[in-house]
Scaffold this motif. Structure first.
Motif, PDB file in Angstrom:
ATOM      1  N   ALA A   1      10.864  -3.282  -2.029  1.00 15.98           N
ATOM      2  CA  ALA A   1       9.549  -3.347  -1.378  1.00 15.98           C
ATOM      3  C   ALA A   1       9.071  -4.791  -1.267  1.00 15.98           C
TER       4      ALA A   1
ATOM      5  N   MET B   1       5.121   5.774  -1.168  1.00 16.41           N
ATOM      6  CA  MET B   1       6.539   5.507  -0.924  1.00 16.41           C
ATOM      7  C   MET B   1       6.975   4.174  -1.536  1.00 16.41           C
ATOM      8  N   LEU B   2       6.055   3.212  -1.564  1.00 14.75           N
ATOM      9  CA  LEU B   2       6.357   1.895  -2.132  1.00 14.75           C
ATOM     10  C   LEU B   2       6.000   1.821  -3.613  1.00 14.75           C
TER      11      LEU B   2
ATOM     12  N   ALA C   1       1.746  -2.162  -0.212  1.00  6.05           N
ATOM     13  CA  ALA C   1       1.606  -1.318   0.978  1.00  6.05           C
ATOM     14  C   ALA C   1       0.483  -1.833   1.875  1.00  6.05           C
TER      15      ALA C   1
ATOM     16  N   PRO D   1       0.267   5.806   7.518  1.00  5.45           N
ATOM     17  CA  PRO D   1       0.017   4.603   6.703  1.00  5.45           C
ATOM     18  C   PRO D   1      -0.504   4.916   5.305  1.00  5.45           C
TER      19      PRO D   1
ATOM     20  N   LYS E   1       5.909   8.822   8.348  1.00  6.11           N
ATOM     21  CA  LYS E   1       4.894   8.733   7.302  1.00  6.11           C
ATOM     22  C   LYS E   1       3.641   8.060   7.850  1.00  6.11           C
TER      23      LYS E   1
ATOM     24  N   THR F   1       8.555   5.804  12.105  1.00 11.60           N
ATOM     25  CA  THR F   1       8.343   6.399  10.793  1.00 11.60           C
ATOM     26  C   THR F   1       7.724   7.770  10.961  1.00 11.60           C
TER      27      THR F   1
ATOM     28  N   LEU G   1       1.194  -3.296   5.578  1.00 12.91           N
ATOM     29  CA  LEU G   1       0.569  -2.666   6.738  1.00 12.91           C
ATOM     30  C   LEU G   1      -0.370  -3.628   7.463  1.00 12.91           C
TER      31      LEU G   1
ATOM     32  N   GLU H   1       0.398   7.173   3.377  1.00 13.68           N
ATOM     33  CA  GLU H   1       1.505   7.608   2.523  1.00 13.68           C
ATOM     34  C   GLU H   1       2.392   6.452   2.061  1.00 13.68           C
ATOM     35  N   TRP H   2       2.228   5.271   2.676  1.00 18.41           N
ATOM     36  CA  TRP H   2       3.100   4.149   2.355  1.00 18.41           C
ATOM     37  C   TRP H   2       2.929   3.682   0.913  1.00 18.41           C
TER      38      TRP H   2
ATOM     39  N   MET I   1      10.415   4.148   5.602  1.00 26.33           N
ATOM     40  CA  MET I   1       9.748   4.992   4.609  1.00 26.33           C
ATOM     41  C   MET I   1      10.316   6.408   4.582  1.00 26.33           C
TER      42      MET I   1
END
Length: 108
Positions: free
Chosen positions: A36, A66-67, A73, A60, A58, A56, A77, A62-63, A27
């Protein structure tokens, strides 16, 4: 992996058999939708059969950004945090610490 060249397919099959997968700086950059989805499919296939180490910077939360997809996401996760240990590190970067000593002119 339908668009992959034969060497990529060979490497992918090798990764599928691995006991340990290490993914560094995940990420760091946003992933496009196709990447992704491919990453999710990979993790979905290995998360119960391989140990995974991920680094990472970032959180979780923020994922999803990012995706660019909250559903992917969350599913990603869910699989990666399944039976995991989270180790949160703080402090100065090891790389930056070494860089400072490299540029230190006190020896001159």
């Amino acid at each position: 992996t339908k668009d992959a060249v034969p060497s990529q397919n060979t490497e992918y099959r090798r990764l599928m058999k691995a006991n340990l997968i290490v993914i560094d700086d995940i990420m760091l950059f946003p992933l496009n939708k196709e990447t992704a989805v491919a990453f999710f499919n990979f993790i979905n296939q290995i998360y119960e059969s391989a140990s995974i180490i991920i680094t990472t910077n970032k959180a979780p939360a923020e994922w999803a950004k990012m995706l660019d997809d909250e559903v992917i996401a969350t599913a990603l996760l869910d699989r990666m945090l399944y039976r995991c240990e989270i180790i949160k590190l703080s402090g100065d970067s090891y790389r930056m610490k070494n860089r400072k000593s490299f540029f230190d002119n006190s020896d001159n």
